[in-house]
Design a protein around this motif. Structure first.
Motif, short mmCIF file in Angstrom:
data_model
loop_
_atom_site.label_atom_id
_atom_site.label_comp_id
_atom_site.label_asym_id
_atom_site.label_seq_id
_atom_site.Cartn_x
_atom_site.Cartn_y
_atom_site.Cartn_z
N TRP A 266 0.84 -1.20 0.00
CA TRP A 266 0.00 0.00 0.00
C TRP A 266 0.88 1.25 0.00
CZ3 TRP A 266 -3.28 -1.64 4.82
CH2 TRP A 266 -4.17 -2.66 4.46
N CYS A 267 1.94 1.22 0.81
CA CYS A 267 2.82 2.38 0.95
C CYS A 267 3.58 2.69 -0.33
CB CYS A 267 3.80 2.16 2.11
SG CYS A 267 3.00 2.24 3.72
N THR A 268 3.84 1.68 -1.13
CA THR A 268 4.55 1.91 -2.40
C THR A 268 3.57 2.07 -3.56
OG1 THR A 268 4.76 -0.47 -2.79
CG2 THR A 268 6.60 0.64 -1.66
N ASN A 269 2.28 2.05 -3.25
CA ASN A 269 1.22 2.18 -4.25
C ASN A 269 1.23 1.04 -5.26
OD1 ASN A 269 -0.60 4.74 -4.15
ND2 ASN A 269 1.40 5.36 -3.38
N GLU A 270 1.82 -0.09 -4.87
CA GLU A 270 1.77 -1.28 -5.71
C GLU A 270 0.36 -1.86 -5.71
OE1 GLU A 270 3.76 -5.71 -5.70
OE2 GLU A 270 4.92 -4.06 -4.85
N ASN A 271 -0.27 -1.84 -4.55
CA ASN A 271 -1.67 -2.24 -4.37
C ASN A 271 -2.37 -1.13 -3.60
OD1 ASN A 271 -1.25 -4.74 -5.54
ND2 ASN A 271 -0.92 -5.78 -3.60
N GLN A 272 -3.70 -1.14 -3.66
CA GLN A 272 -4.49 -0.14 -2.95
C GLN A 272 -5.40 -0.82 -1.94
OE1 GLN A 272 -3.91 3.14 -3.30
NE2 GLN A 272 -2.34 2.49 -4.75
N PRO A 273 -5.50 -0.26 -0.74
CA PRO A 273 -6.43 -0.83 0.24
C PRO A 273 -7.87 -0.51 -0.13
CG PRO A 273 -5.43 1.16 1.09
CD PRO A 273 -4.77 0.88 -0.23
N ALA A 274 -8.78 -1.32 0.37
CA ALA A 274 -10.21 -1.07 0.18
C ALA A 274 -10.58 0.21 0.92
CB ALA A 274 -11.01 -2.25 0.73
N LEU A 275 -11.67 0.82 0.51
CA LEU A 275 -12.15 2.05 1.15
C LEU A 275 -12.34 1.84 2.66
CD1 LEU A 275 -13.07 4.96 1.00
CD2 LEU A 275 -15.34 4.14 0.35
N GLU A 276 -12.90 0.71 3.03
CA GLU A 276 -13.11 0.41 4.46
C GLU A 276 -11.78 0.39 5.21
OE1 GLU A 276 -14.28 -1.56 1.95
OE2 GLU A 276 -16.40 -1.03 2.02
N THR A 277 -10.74 -0.14 4.56
CA THR A 277 -9.42 -0.20 5.17
C THR A 277 -8.83 1.19 5.29
OG1 THR A 277 -9.11 -2.42 4.25
CG2 THR A 277 -7.15 -1.28 5.06
N LEU A 278 -9.02 2.04 4.27
CA LEU A 278 -8.54 3.42 4.36
C LEU A 278 -9.18 4.13 5.56
CD1 LEU A 278 -8.46 4.76 0.70
CD2 LEU A 278 -6.53 4.53 2.25
N ILE A 279 -10.44 3.85 5.80
CA ILE A 279 -11.14 4.45 6.95
C ILE A 279 -10.52 3.94 8.25
CG2 ILE A 279 -13.35 4.56 8.18
CD1 ILE A 279 -14.67 4.49 5.31
N GLU A 280 -10.20 2.64 8.32
CA GLU A 280 -9.55 2.08 9.51
C GLU A 280 -8.18 2.72 9.73
OE1 GLU A 280 -9.36 -2.22 9.71
OE2 GLU A 280 -11.24 -2.37 8.62
N ILE A 281 -7.43 2.92 8.65
CA ILE A 281 -6.11 3.54 8.74
C ILE A 281 -6.25 4.96 9.28
CG2 ILE A 281 -4.13 4.39 7.41
CD1 ILE A 281 -4.66 1.98 5.47
N ALA A 282 -7.20 5.71 8.74
CA ALA A 282 -7.42 7.08 9.19
C ALA A 282 -7.77 7.12 10.68
CB ALA A 282 -8.52 7.73 8.36
N LYS A 283 -8.61 6.20 11.12
CA LYS A 283 -8.98 6.14 12.54
C LYS A 283 -7.76 5.83 13.40
CE LYS A 283 -13.83 4.91 12.01
NZ LYS A 283 -14.85 3.86 12.18
N ALA A 284 -6.93 4.89 12.95
CA ALA A 284 -5.73 4.52 13.70
C ALA A 284 -4.77 5.70 13.83
CB ALA A 284 -5.03 3.34 13.03
N LEU A 285 -4.71 6.52 12.79
CA LEU A 285 -3.81 7.67 12.78
C LEU A 285 -4.48 8.94 13.30
CD1 LEU A 285 -2.15 6.98 9.32
CD2 LEU A 285 -1.02 6.88 11.56
N ASN A 286 -5.77 8.84 13.62
CA ASN A 286 -6.54 9.97 14.12
C ASN A 286 -6.49 11.17 13.16
OD1 ASN A 286 -8.27 11.10 16.04
ND2 ASN A 286 -6.59 12.12 17.09
#
Length: 78
Positions: free
Chosen positions: A37-57
Motif C-alpha cells: 500500500w505504501c509503495t502504491n503497488e496495491n491499494q487498500p479497500a475504502l473500508e481499510t482506508l477508513i480504519e487507517i485514518a482512525k488509527a492515525l486519528n
C-alpha cells in the motif's frame, strides 16, 4: 510512464512518526500488504482506508492523493 501515487499512506505514516509494522499490527494485516500500500503497488479497500485514518486519528481524505494538478502560466509582455 511513471504511475502517479493514488494514496499518501507512506507520507502520512512518516508525518506521524509511525512505521509500516506499527500499522500492520494495528490493522491485523501482514507487513508485506501494508508495504505494498505504501509503495502504491496495491491499494487498500475504502473500508481499510477508513480504519487507517482512525488509527492515525486523521481525516481519511488526508490518505488520498489529489488528482488535481494546477498549472500556473505567467505571460510576459514584450
Amino acid at each position: 510512464m511513471k504511475i502517479k501515487p493514488l494514496n499518501r499512506i507512506k507520507a502520512v505514516l512518516a508525518e506521524e512518526n509511525k512505521t509500516n509494522k506499527w500499522l500492520a499490527e494495528i490493522l491485523g494485516k501482514n507487513v508485506t500488504t501494508v508495504s505494498r500500500w505504501c509503495t502504491n503497488e496495491n491499494q487498500p479497500a475504502l473500508e481499510t482506508l477508513i480504519e487507517i485514518a482512525k488509527a492515525l486519528n486523521i481525516d481519511v481524505r488526508e490518505l488520498i492523493a489529489s488528482t488535481n494538478t494546477v498549472t500556473i502560466v505567467k505571460s510576459i509582455d514584450k
